[in-house]
Design a protein around this motif. Sequence first.
Motif, short mmCIF file in Angstrom:
data_model
loop_
_atom_site.label_atom_id
_atom_site.label_comp_id
_atom_site.label_asym_id
_atom_site.label_seq_id
_atom_site.Cartn_x
_atom_site.Cartn_y
_atom_site.Cartn_z
N ALA A 286 11.30 67.90 12.76
CA ALA A 286 9.93 68.38 12.65
C ALA A 286 9.24 67.78 11.43
N ARG A 287 9.93 67.77 10.30
CA ARG A 287 9.35 67.24 9.06
C ARG A 287 9.03 65.75 9.21
N ALA A 288 9.96 65.00 9.80
CA ALA A 288 9.72 63.56 9.99
C ALA A 288 8.50 63.32 10.86
N ALA A 289 8.36 64.09 11.93
CA ALA A 289 7.23 63.90 12.85
C ALA A 289 5.91 64.28 12.21
N VAL A 290 5.91 65.35 11.43
CA VAL A 290 4.68 65.77 10.75
C VAL A 290 4.18 64.67 9.82
N TRP A 291 5.10 64.09 9.03
CA TRP A 291 4.65 63.09 8.06
C TRP A 291 4.40 61.73 8.70
N ALA A 292 5.07 61.44 9.79
CA ALA A 292 4.72 60.23 10.55
C ALA A 292 3.32 60.38 11.13
N GLU A 293 3.02 61.57 11.63
CA GLU A 293 1.67 61.83 12.16
C GLU A 293 0.61 61.72 11.07
#
Length: 307
Positions: A288-295
Motif C-alpha cells: 500500500a505504501r509503495a503504491a501511494v508514493w508511486a501515485e
Amino acid sequence: MSYDVLVVGAGPAGLNAALVAGRQRRDVLLLDSGAPRNAPAAEMHMLLSRDGFPPAELRRIGREQLAAYPGVAIREALVTTAEKEGNGFTLTLADGERVTGRKLIIATGQVDVLDQVEGLSELFGRGVYHCPFCHGWETRGMTLAVLGHELPQVMQALYVADRFSDDVVVCTDGHPVPEQAAGRLADAGIAVDETPVSRIEGKEGAVRLVLADGRVLERQAVYHRAPTRQHSPLAEQLGCEALPDGCVRVDEFQRTSVPGVYAAGDAARLEALPDALTFVVTGAADGARAAVWAEQELFREDAGLGG
C-alpha cells in the motif's frame, strides 16, 4: 499498451499495491509467476479478520476484488528481465513478450534456502516451521526441535523454550553448537544433539528426525530458520542497492536507490531495521505504501510539480 504502474509479484504486497493504484484510476499490470513463498503453509496468522486463513484463499479473494477495477490487469507470467528505458521501464516475460510502464513495484519476495536434509522441504510449513511469531501459538505445549547450527538458528531455541514449550531439543545436524550459544542453552535446560540428521519424516503434529546413528527423535513440531535469497533477479538487474542480508534497501516510502522503482514485502527492508518482518500484514502494508508514493510521484510529474 504502456501502463502507469507495473507490479511484479502477486502476494500480499503486490495485490495490495495493485489495489491501491487501481483505486486511483491508474492503469496497472500485476504479473504473477505463481510461486508464492507461503504456498506450503496451511494457515496464515496475525492479519486481523483473517487469522488462520489459508494463504491461497487470501490470494483468490484479492484477485476477485481487483476485478472491480477496470484499470487493473492480471497476467500469469514470469518476468525474466527488467530494464530502465527513458522515463519508464520495460519488462521481458518468459515467453519473450515485452511490457512497459512508468513506475515499477517489485514485490517478488524471497525464497527459503533449506538445509539439505531429506524430507525437510516436504514438511516445511506443515510440521516444520520457520517463525514462532507465525506458528508459535499453534505449537504451544508441544515437544519441539530446532534444526540448524548457525547462531540465529540455534538461538531460536531460547525463544521457543521461553514462550511455548518446556521440552526443546537443538539438532545441529553434525555441526558443533556455536560457542556463544552453548552456555545459554545449558542454563535454559535445552538439550543439544550434534548427530547428523539423515531425514525428517512424519506429518503435522508428529514429526520424526531420523539421526545418522539410527536413533529417532520424536517431536510434535520442528523449527528451522532457513536463510533466504531474493526470489527474482530484477532488483539486481536494475542496479538497486542491496543490504548485506540480500534485501533490497528501501526508504520510508518504499523507494529503492533507482528512481521510479519501489520494492515491497519480503524482498525489501529499511536499512535501520536489523531484520525484515516477513509477515502477511507487513507485506500488505508495504504494498500500500509503495503504491501511494508511486501515485504521488506520477501525479507530480503529470502536474509539472517537479520531484
